[in-house]
Design an enzyme around this catalytic site. Structure first.
Site, PDB file in Angstrom:
ATOM      1  N   LYS A   1       0.973  -1.284   0.126  1.00  0.00           N
ATOM      2  CA  LYS A   1      -0.060   0.023  -0.527  1.00  0.00           C
ATOM      3  C   LYS A   1       1.134   1.409   0.049  1.00  0.00           C
ATOM      4  O   LYS A   1       1.988   1.094   0.673  1.00  0.00           O
ATOM      5  CB  LYS A   1      -0.551   0.261   1.266  1.00  0.00           C
ATOM      6  CG  LYS A   1      -2.030   0.657   0.905  1.00  0.00           C
ATOM      7  CD  LYS A   1      -3.675   0.043   0.489  1.00  0.00           C
ATOM      8  CE  LYS A   1      -4.515   0.584   0.903  1.00  0.00           C
ATOM      9  NZ  LYS A   1      -5.111  -0.328   0.384  1.00  0.00           N
TER      10      LYS A   1
ATOM     11  N   VAL B   1     -17.482   4.062  -3.022  1.00  0.00           N
ATOM     12  CA  VAL B   1     -17.551   2.452  -2.424  1.00  0.00           C
ATOM     13  C   VAL B   1     -19.341   3.465  -2.305  1.00  0.00           C
ATOM     14  O   VAL B   1     -20.226   2.023  -2.282  1.00  0.00           O
ATOM     15  CB  VAL B   1     -17.155   2.017  -2.299  1.00  0.00           C
ATOM     16  CG1 VAL B   1     -17.868   0.407  -1.085  1.00  0.00           C
ATOM     17  CG2 VAL B   1     -15.905   1.709  -2.723  1.00  0.00           C
TER      18      VAL B   1
HETATM   19  P1  NAD Z   1     -14.021   7.510  -0.614  1.00  0.00           P
HETATM   20  O1  NAD Z   1     -12.393   8.960  -0.521  1.00  0.00           O
HETATM   21  O2  NAD Z   1     -14.702   7.842  -2.205  1.00  0.00           O
HETATM   22  O3  NAD Z   1     -15.423   8.034   0.647  1.00  0.00           O
HETATM   23  C1  NAD Z   1     -15.042   7.984   1.177  1.00  0.00           C
HETATM   24  C2  NAD Z   1     -15.970   8.563   2.092  1.00  0.00           C
HETATM   25  O4  NAD Z   1     -15.920   8.657   3.610  1.00  0.00           O
HETATM   26  C3  NAD Z   1     -16.322  10.449   1.663  1.00  0.00           C
HETATM   27  O5  NAD Z   1     -17.142  10.808   0.528  1.00  0.00           O
HETATM   28  C4  NAD Z   1     -16.162  11.097   3.201  1.00  0.00           C
HETATM   29  O6  NAD Z   1     -16.660  12.334   3.206  1.00  0.00           O
HETATM   30  C5  NAD Z   1     -16.995  10.504   3.764  1.00  0.00           C
HETATM   31  N1  NAD Z   1     -15.881  10.335   5.730  1.00  0.00           N
HETATM   32  C6  NAD Z   1     -14.457  10.508   5.622  1.00  0.00           C
HETATM   33  N2  NAD Z   1     -14.889  10.440   7.360  1.00  0.00           N
HETATM   34  C7  NAD Z   1     -16.106  10.185   7.969  1.00  0.00           C
HETATM   35  C8  NAD Z   1     -16.754  10.915   8.937  1.00  0.00           C
HETATM   36  N3  NAD Z   1     -15.749  10.744  10.063  1.00  0.00           N
HETATM   37  N4  NAD Z   1     -17.734  10.395   8.972  1.00  0.00           N
HETATM   38  C9  NAD Z   1     -18.564   9.853   7.969  1.00  0.00           C
HETATM   39  N5  NAD Z   1     -18.457  10.303   6.713  1.00  0.00           N
HETATM   40  C10 NAD Z   1     -16.887  10.434   6.570  1.00  0.00           C
HETATM   41  O7  NAD Z   1     -13.441   6.535  -0.259  1.00  0.00           O
HETATM   42  P2  NAD Z   1     -13.521   4.863  -0.992  1.00  0.00           P
HETATM   43  O8  NAD Z   1     -12.971   4.634  -1.793  1.00  0.00           O
HETATM   44  O9  NAD Z   1     -15.445   4.695  -1.196  1.00  0.00           O
HETATM   45  O10 NAD Z   1     -13.676   4.062   0.269  1.00  0.00           O
HETATM   46  C11 NAD Z   1     -13.941   3.883   1.450  1.00  0.00           C
HETATM   47  C12 NAD Z   1     -13.392   2.605   2.379  1.00  0.00           C
HETATM   48  O11 NAD Z   1     -13.251   1.999   2.018  1.00  0.00           O
HETATM   49  C13 NAD Z   1     -12.141   3.446   2.712  1.00  0.00           C
HETATM   50  O12 NAD Z   1     -11.671   3.026   4.204  1.00  0.00           O
HETATM   51  C14 NAD Z   1     -11.138   2.762   1.741  1.00  0.00           C
HETATM   52  O13 NAD Z   1      -9.822   1.901   1.904  1.00  0.00           O
HETATM   53  C15 NAD Z   1     -11.769   1.573   1.832  1.00  0.00           C
HETATM   54  N6  NAD Z   1     -12.176   0.506   0.319  1.00  0.00           N
HETATM   55  C16 NAD Z   1     -12.287   1.368  -0.324  1.00  0.00           C
HETATM   56  C17 NAD Z   1     -12.346   0.329  -1.984  1.00  0.00           C
HETATM   57  C18 NAD Z   1     -11.974   0.992  -3.514  1.00  0.00           C
HETATM   58  O14 NAD Z   1     -12.141   0.450  -4.657  1.00  0.00           O
HETATM   59  N7  NAD Z   1     -12.651   1.958  -2.957  1.00  0.00           N
HETATM   60  C19 NAD Z   1     -11.597  -1.052  -1.873  1.00  0.00           C
HETATM   61  C20 NAD Z   1     -11.326  -1.594  -0.281  1.00  0.00           C
HETATM   62  C21 NAD Z   1     -11.171  -0.755   0.614  1.00  0.00           C
END
Ligand code: NAD
Length: 344
Positions: free
Chosen positions: A80, A181
């Site tokens: 990562k 997501v």
């Molecule tokens: P993203 O940055 O697109 O979305 C994260 C969202 O969380 C944002 O809308 C942000 O405003 C919100 N957020 C941040 N702090 C917050 C809080 N305290 N309370 C409520 N909302 C809050 O990220 P993503 O790609 O959607 O990923 C989300 C999670 O899933 C992360 O932990 C990421 O590591 C994990 N993940 C993502 C993927 C992927 O394909 N994108 C794959 C595996 C795991």
């Protein structure tokens, strides 16, 4: 700081600190394991409060990738990277190009992709300097819809195991985080008839799901107290911790966020509260599974492989029952066994 003594240092094969004066790049790349293949895992951009926080994050996330990739049956190790800084301020072409050159320094031992605050557009710029990226536009593309699909199927598996039904209609799901997501996940859940309770920092995303899916909006800190069947953490990690765990009324914790448990002991703590936990790196593997089909990309093949998450989770849940162990511990045991067996 004594790096090798850090709590989250787990004999990572390599940790690389990268900086570039001209673009202001400050990044850390962690290769946890290449035993099953090149270390693959996304790049996260985050405004960390300290360098220590960034190191902890990259160490934990890269280890999670090793387990995630092994559990998903992929011939890939775990790694990562994190770029330190505020995504609204620091993003530039120069910075992503500098990151691409830094990736070249690892000569393919680590292959990067999208994670929080990194888009396919950003990866396209990185790709102008290096081939060691995946999840690129025109090939497997944005992993988020596949992560959401896998998470949705994982929620269904948890509902099947805990509530003995295939039907999500009428179930209440608290979704924390409506990002790449979370928004797709809301769509799946809404189509399956679930009632959504949501929170995010982003008002636009909140308005969207309220209008499109009739979601109920609650405050950032109120999400834990909701009278729901499922709590789906889809923002950042460590939201199951000493101050939130007793507030969770859901019978199931199943979401896409990485590193949901603040400490390994919260795995057992959830069991003691009668809550079924879908181990994060098992349920959220859809994106990396899709990315693993990058060369000769075929959406049907990728989707079929993502769908395996349902059975993988049912297997973890039933083993946990048989062995009387928490689900996270059972998943770790299986993943370590797969790695020890060279991927089998
Ligand atoms: P993203 O940055 O697109 O979305 C994260 C969202 O969380 C944002 O809308 C942000 O405003 C919100 N957020 C941040 N702090 C917050 C809080 N305290 N309370 C409520 N909302 C809050 O990220 P993503 O790609 O959607 O990923 C989300 C999670 O899933 C992360 O932990 C990421 O590591 C994990 N993940 C993502 C993927 C992927 O394909 N994108 C794959 C595996 C795991």
């Amino acid at each position: 700081m004594a790096l090798f003594d850090l709590k989250d240092f787990d004999n990572h094969e390599q940790v690389v600190f990268c900086s570039d004066d001209e673009s202001g790049l400050k990044a850390i790349i962690a290769v946890h394991s290449t035993k099953l293949g090149p270390a693959v895992g996304g790049c996260r951009m985050w405004d960390y409060a300290s360098d220590e926080e960034a190191i902890t994050d990259v160490l934990r996330l890269s280890k999670g990738m090793t387990y995630k990739n092994a559990m998903a049956g992929l011939s890939m190790g775990g790694g990562k990277s994190v770029i330190i800084g505020d995504a609204k301020k620091i993003k530039s072409e120069k910075l992503f190009k500098a990151f691409g050159r830094a990736l070249n320094g690892l000569a393919g031992r680590y292959v990067s992709a999208e994670d929080v605050n990194i888009t396919t557009g950003d990866i396209a710029i990185v790709n102008t300097e290096t081939d060691f990226v995946t999840g690129t536009e025109g090939k497997s593309g944005n992993p988020a819809p596949f992560t959401a699909l896998g998470t949705f199927l994982g929620i269904k598996a948890a509902v099947k195991h805990k509530l003995n039904t295939d039907d999500l209609s009428g179930l209440r799901v608290a979704i924390q985080g409506l990002g790449s997501v979370g928004l797709y996940l809301c769509e799946h859940l809404h189509n399956a008839g679930a009632k959504l309770v949501v929170t995010d920092l982003n008002q636009e995303a909140l308005d969207k799901v309220a209008t499109q899916y009739g979601a109920e909006i609650v405050g950032l800190n109120e999400i834990y107290d909701q009278d729901v069947d499922i709590y789906a953490p889809c923002a950042l990690g460590a939201t199951i911790n000493d101050s939130t765990i007793d507030r969770i009324k859901a019978k199931i914790v199943a979401g896409c966020a990485n590193n949901q448990l603040a400490e390994p002991r919260h795995d057992q703590a959830l069991v003691e509260r009668g809550i079924l936990y879908a181990p994060d790196y098992v349920i959220n593997a859809g994106g990396i599974i899709n990315v693993s089909f990058e060369e000769d990309y075929c959406v049907d093949k990728a989707t079929r492989k993502v769908e395996e998450i349902y059975d993988t989770l049912l297997d973890v849940f039933s083993k946990a029952d048989t062995l009387n162990k928490p689900t996270g511990e059972v998943a770790d045991d299986i993943a370590r066994q797969i790695i020890a067996n060279g991927g089998k």
